[in-house]
Motif scaffolding. Structure first.
Motif, PDB file in Angstrom:
ATOM      1  N   GLU A 161      -7.633  62.030 -43.681  1.00 20.15           N
ATOM      2  CA  GLU A 161      -8.491  60.936 -44.114  1.00 20.15           C
ATOM      3  C   GLU A 161      -9.331  60.304 -42.962  1.00 20.15           C
ATOM      4  O   GLU A 161     -10.563  60.269 -42.867  1.00 20.15           O
ATOM      5  CB  GLU A 161      -7.870  59.769 -44.600  1.00 20.15           C
ATOM      6  N   ALA A 162      -8.776  60.754 -41.626  1.00 21.89           N
ATOM      7  CA  ALA A 162      -9.421  60.385 -40.700  1.00 21.89           C
ATOM      8  C   ALA A 162     -10.618  61.345 -40.122  1.00 21.89           C
ATOM      9  O   ALA A 162     -11.732  60.914 -39.790  1.00 21.89           O
ATOM     10  CB  ALA A 162      -8.444  60.332 -39.368  1.00 21.89           C
ATOM     11  N   MET A 163     -10.270  62.566 -40.251  1.00 20.97           N
ATOM     12  CA  MET A 163     -11.401  63.930 -40.148  1.00 20.97           C
ATOM     13  C   MET A 163     -12.598  63.480 -41.275  1.00 20.97           C
ATOM     14  O   MET A 163     -13.582  63.392 -40.890  1.00 20.97           O
ATOM     15  CB  MET A 163     -10.576  64.961 -40.658  1.00 20.97           C
ATOM     16  N   HIS A 164     -11.971  63.292 -42.344  1.00 20.10           N
ATOM     17  CA  HIS A 164     -13.191  63.065 -43.396  1.00 20.10           C
ATOM     18  C   HIS A 164     -14.213  61.824 -42.669  1.00 20.10           C
ATOM     19  O   HIS A 164     -15.301  61.859 -43.101  1.00 20.10           O
ATOM     20  CB  HIS A 164     -12.684  62.454 -44.796  1.00 20.10           C
ATOM     21  N   HIS A 165     -13.452  60.679 -42.397  1.00 14.60           N
ATOM     22  CA  HIS A 165     -14.573  59.725 -41.924  1.00 14.60           C
ATOM     23  C   HIS A 165     -15.090  59.867 -40.508  1.00 14.60           C
ATOM     24  O   HIS A 165     -16.275  59.042 -40.199  1.00 14.60           O
ATOM     25  CB  HIS A 165     -13.628  58.213 -41.872  1.00 14.60           C
ATOM     26  N   LEU A 166     -14.586  60.849 -39.864  1.00 13.58           N
ATOM     27  CA  LEU A 166     -15.165  61.457 -38.624  1.00 13.58           C
ATOM     28  C   LEU A 166     -16.523  62.286 -39.014  1.00 13.58           C
ATOM     29  O   LEU A 166     -17.199  62.654 -38.167  1.00 13.58           O
ATOM     30  CB  LEU A 166     -14.349  62.277 -37.763  1.00 13.58           C
ATOM     31  N   GLY A 167     -16.724  62.543 -40.311  1.00 11.48           N
ATOM     32  CA  GLY A 167     -17.587  63.490 -40.715  1.00 11.48           C
ATOM     33  C   GLY A 167     -17.300  64.937 -40.693  1.00 11.48           C
ATOM     34  O   GLY A 167     -18.068  65.945 -40.654  1.00 11.48           O
ATOM     35  N   VAL A 168     -16.202  65.324 -40.598  1.00 16.49           N
ATOM     36  CA  VAL A 168     -15.588  66.416 -40.458  1.00 16.49           C
ATOM     37  C   VAL A 168     -14.865  67.231 -41.909  1.00 16.49           C
ATOM     38  O   VAL A 168     -14.329  66.414 -42.337  1.00 16.49           O
ATOM     39  CB  VAL A 168     -14.499  66.752 -39.266  1.00 16.49           C
ATOM     40  N   PRO A 169     -15.520  68.369 -42.342  1.00 12.75           N
ATOM     41  CA  PRO A 169     -15.207  68.656 -43.502  1.00 12.75           C
ATOM     42  C   PRO A 169     -13.717  69.116 -43.834  1.00 12.75           C
ATOM     43  O   PRO A 169     -13.261  69.748 -42.790  1.00 12.75           O
ATOM     44  CB  PRO A 169     -16.067  70.106 -43.768  1.00 12.75           C
ATOM     45  N   THR A 170     -13.056  68.458 -44.508  1.00 10.36           N
ATOM     46  CA  THR A 170     -11.492  68.633 -44.570  1.00 10.36           C
ATOM     47  C   THR A 170     -11.384  68.579 -46.245  1.00 10.36           C
ATOM     48  O   THR A 170     -11.815  67.792 -46.888  1.00 10.36           O
ATOM     49  CB  THR A 170     -11.044  67.502 -43.976  1.00 10.36           C
ATOM     50  N   THR A 171      -9.890  68.887 -46.347  1.00 10.05           N
ATOM     51  CA  THR A 171      -9.438  68.585 -47.609  1.00 10.05           C
ATOM     52  C   THR A 171      -9.080  66.968 -47.544  1.00 10.05           C
ATOM     53  O   THR A 171      -8.833  66.514 -46.159  1.00 10.05           O
ATOM     54  CB  THR A 171      -8.217  69.548 -47.702  1.00 10.05           C
ATOM     55  N   ARG A 172      -8.768  66.459 -48.560  1.00  8.88           N
ATOM     56  CA  ARG A 172      -8.426  65.050 -48.617  1.00  8.88           C
ATOM     57  C   ARG A 172      -6.865  64.844 -48.920  1.00  8.88           C
ATOM     58  O   ARG A 172      -6.387  65.755 -49.108  1.00  8.88           O
ATOM     59  CB  ARG A 172      -9.444  64.340 -49.555  1.00  8.88           C
ATOM     60  N   ALA A 173      -6.587  63.452 -48.587  1.00  6.88           N
ATOM     61  CA  ALA A 173      -5.125  63.214 -49.282  1.00  6.88           C
ATOM     62  C   ALA A 173      -5.064  61.960 -49.910  1.00  6.88           C
ATOM     63  O   ALA A 173      -5.953  60.876 -49.664  1.00  6.88           O
ATOM     64  CB  ALA A 173      -4.450  62.862 -48.016  1.00  6.88           C
ATOM     65  N   LEU A 174      -4.648  61.998 -50.928  1.00  5.78           N
ATOM     66  CA  LEU A 174      -4.483  60.850 -51.996  1.00  5.78           C
ATOM     67  C   LEU A 174      -3.408  59.946 -51.701  1.00  5.78           C
ATOM     68  O   LEU A 174      -3.503  58.578 -51.633  1.00  5.78           O
ATOM     69  CB  LEU A 174      -4.303  61.103 -53.429  1.00  5.78           C
ATOM     70  N   SER A 175      -2.129  60.409 -51.370  1.00  6.84           N
ATOM     71  CA  SER A 175      -0.830  59.798 -51.098  1.00  6.84           C
ATOM     72  C   SER A 175       0.153  60.366 -50.383  1.00  6.84           C
ATOM     73  O   SER A 175       0.027  61.539 -50.098  1.00  6.84           O
ATOM     74  CB  SER A 175      -0.365  59.226 -52.721  1.00  6.84           C
ATOM     75  N   VAL A 176       1.018  59.749 -49.989  1.00  5.00           N
ATOM     76  CA  VAL A 176       2.323  60.154 -49.423  1.00  5.00           C
ATOM     77  C   VAL A 176       3.373  59.260 -49.705  1.00  5.00           C
ATOM     78  O   VAL A 176       3.421  58.265 -49.879  1.00  5.00           O
ATOM     79  CB  VAL A 176       2.062  60.200 -47.694  1.00  5.00           C
ATOM     80  N   ILE A 177       4.340  59.787 -50.379  1.00  3.12           N
ATOM     81  CA  ILE A 177       5.521  59.217 -51.115  1.00  3.12           C
ATOM     82  C   ILE A 177       6.755  59.821 -50.559  1.00  3.12           C
ATOM     83  O   ILE A 177       7.184  61.035 -50.381  1.00  3.12           O
ATOM     84  CB  ILE A 177       5.317  59.513 -52.518  1.00  3.12           C
ATOM     85  N   LEU A 178       7.889  58.804 -50.031  1.00  4.36           N
ATOM     86  CA  LEU A 178       8.965  59.329 -49.836  1.00  4.36           C
ATOM     87  C   LEU A 178       9.871  59.653 -51.052  1.00  4.36           C
ATOM     88  O   LEU A 178       9.810  59.276 -51.980  1.00  4.36           O
ATOM     89  CB  LEU A 178       9.952  58.167 -49.307  1.00  4.36           C
ATOM     90  N   THR A 179      10.678  60.931 -50.924  1.00  2.00           N
ATOM     91  CA  THR A 179      11.125  61.249 -52.196  1.00  2.00           C
ATOM     92  C   THR A 179      12.756  60.533 -52.257  1.00  2.00           C
ATOM     93  O   THR A 179      13.275  60.687 -53.497  1.00  2.00           O
ATOM     94  CB  THR A 179      11.488  62.679 -52.117  1.00  2.00           C
TER      95      THR A 179
END
Ligand code: AMP
Ligand code: MG
Length: 524
Positions: A161-179
């Protein structure tokens, strides 16, 4: 809200899992480890987990999918993106790919701990592949468990998410979940295995296709499947480019890769594992493992302890390694083209695009509107100076915008350096600044415009290695607030934010050699 509302919400999503329909699949199902021949994917189900707990989700990514906040806070969301439930239209599968690891052909790798749930079509008509990372074993897991731990999952989630907002092309992340499960990891491969909390990240991208997806079929001389995958990629992943020939498409991949690397060099990002299976055909930054951010400027630095010997993936080597990887992709495509020349031409286009982009980018970092030939020496000498005085890369460039006089400039370097400056350093500093000032005067760009240019190029906040580590340590204690705070902060990395100056400081001394801060391994 009753949960049936959310079950209904997910069941009404539009999926278009064309990858499964258009491409050959593995006739076998289940996760027993195997070599998968003549197929692009294997159907496999995520492994259910005992007590999933949402650590964080990205409201920005959710908005792109058209999902309101209450949906993301629902139990149904947590269950689905922990791998416990499938919504209508989800058809889980893992894909087959190969790759060169650290310069050597490694054969079949594949999604060993990634499971695609399908391609959801957003209300805006965009295609997004939803992919769980750490949701259990697949046919491609080889000797590993298919799981991921909380520390590496938080690192991937925040950095995407940080990379996206820096303007760097990247895969995104929707969630992080403890199992709720415990996972055994030997962080430094030194015999000290420990139990760590397990987690699952949902990654999102228009496509997760990697260079290695093409390489595996070329290596097996399976030109039929190779051609099918190329046709699919052109028709679906490059649909907006009209009808492309394979060589024109390869040139697009070269251009997108060059642009991505220019961005990495701009923000001081070191990927850490630029194997060919970790390069995206869309030029997206993918697979956040032992990545890191330059603190003291050092082109020889790599955060990856697994690569400490050869330093193949050090910061300064990234442009050359991207080229090397593109050559491997060219080799994989060659049997479909049988002509070296157009592939060579596309590779040359990479080099040209990178050179031009890098120069323009470095000029902008210094507040110069356009690169002139003489600027090469000014840029090179600046970088040599930064390395010599161990200056923090991010702070140096960000604060340079506000420096007007020689004395301020000396003070700036003293403030942003990780060692004390001696007289010899200071005289070099003064000499460089004199040349720089002269160049700025010649450019005659009004100060406010120069500062605006610099502040749009040089971020104030990046996900410093120790900041991620602090957020992880808190999360491991059950406190997810810092993860949320960093996610919010890094949405606007170019804007000074009140009360957040402690996130834009030099790395503290305690973090210099601390595991997780300066040293990372592939164990995740
Ligand atoms: P990486 O270098 O992390 O991109 O991973 C290289 C290969 O190893 C890929 O095929 C991954 O899917 C696989 N892999 C990495 N970690 C695991 C794991 N814990 N379980 C199964 N496969 C893994
Ligand atoms: Mg990988």
């Amino acid at each position: 809200m009753p949960s049936s509302i959310y079950i209904d919400f997910f069941d009404k999503l539009t999926f278009d899992n064309r990858f499964l329909q258009a491409l050959p699949g593995d006739p076998e199902t289940g996760s027993h480890r195997r070599q998968v021949q003549n197929a692009c994917y294997s159907r496999v189900r995520p492994t259910p987990v005992s007590r999933p707990v949402l650590v964080a989700y990205s409201p920005d990514m959710a908005a792109l999918l058209g999902w309101p906040d209450d949906v993301c806070r629902s139990d149904e969301f947590t269950q689905i993106f922990a791998g416990n439930r499938l919504a209508k239209g989800m058809e889980p599968y893992a894909t087959c790919y190969g790759g060169h690891q650290f310069g050597h052909w490694a054969g079949q790798l594949g999604d060993g701990r990634a499971i695609n749930l399908g391609d959801v079509i957003s209300p805006a008509g965009q295609r997004w592949t939803l992919q769980l990372k750490g949701a259990g074993a697949t046919p491609y897991s080889r000797s590993a468990d298919g799981l991921a731990v909380l520390r590496s999952s938080i690192r991937e989630f925040l950095c995407s998410e940080a990379m996206h907002h820096l303007g760097v092309p990247t895969t995104r992340a929707l969630s992080v979940i403890l199992t709720g499960e415990q996972v055994v990891r030997d962080m430094f491969y030194d015999g000290n295995a420990q139990l760590e909390p397990g987690a699952v990240v949902c990654r999102v991208a228009p496509s997760f296709t990697r260079f290695g997806h093409f390489q595996i079929f070329a290596a097996r001389d399976d030109l039929e499947t190779l051609k099918k995958l190329v046709d699919y990629t052109l028709a679906v992943d490059f649909a907006d480019q009209g009808t492309l020939s394979i060589t024109d498409w390869f040139e697009q991949v070269c251009i997108a890769t060059a642009d991505m690397i220019v961005h990495w060099q701009r923000v001081g990002f070191v990927h850490g594992v630029m194997n060919t299976d970790n390069l995206s055909i869309l030029g997206l930054t993918i697979d956040y493992g032992p990545y890191g951010w330059l603190e003291n400027y050092d082109p020889d630095w790599t955060p990856n302890t697994t690569d400490a010997q050869g330093r193949r993936y050090r910061f300064g080597n990234q442009p050359g390694i991207a080229y090397w990887n593109l050559v491997q992709l060219a080799n994989a495509l060659y049997p479909l083209i049988n002509d070296v020349q157009p592939l060579q031409q596309a590779l040359t286009a990479y080099s040209k695009r990178f050179e031009r982009g890098y120069r323009a980018m470095m000029a902008n970092k210094l507040g110069l509107q356009a690169f002139q030939t003489d600027d090469q020496a000014l840029i090179d000498d600046a970088l040599t100076l930064l390395q010599r005085v161990e200056a923090d890369m991010t702070l140096f460039f960000r604060d340079l915008a506000g420096v007007a006089t020689t004395s301020d400039f000396r003070q700036l370097l003293c403030q942003v350096s990780y060692r004390n400056l001696v007289d010899d350093d200071l005289s070099l500093v003064t000499q460089w600044f004199a040349r720089y000032s002269a160049r700025l005067r010649e450019q005659a760009l009004p100060d406010d415009e120069r500062i605006a240019l610099m502040n749009a190029t040089n971020p104030q906040y990046v996900l410093r290695n120790y900041l991620a580590q602090e957020a992880i340590a808190l999360a491991e204690q059950g406190d997810f607030s810092r993860v949320g705070e960093l996610l919010e902060l890094l949405r606007q990395p170019y804007t000074e934010q009140p009360g957040k100056s402690h996130f834009a400081r030099k790395r503290p001394e305690w973090a210099r050699h601390k595991p997780g801060c300066s040293m990372l391994s592939c164990s995740s």
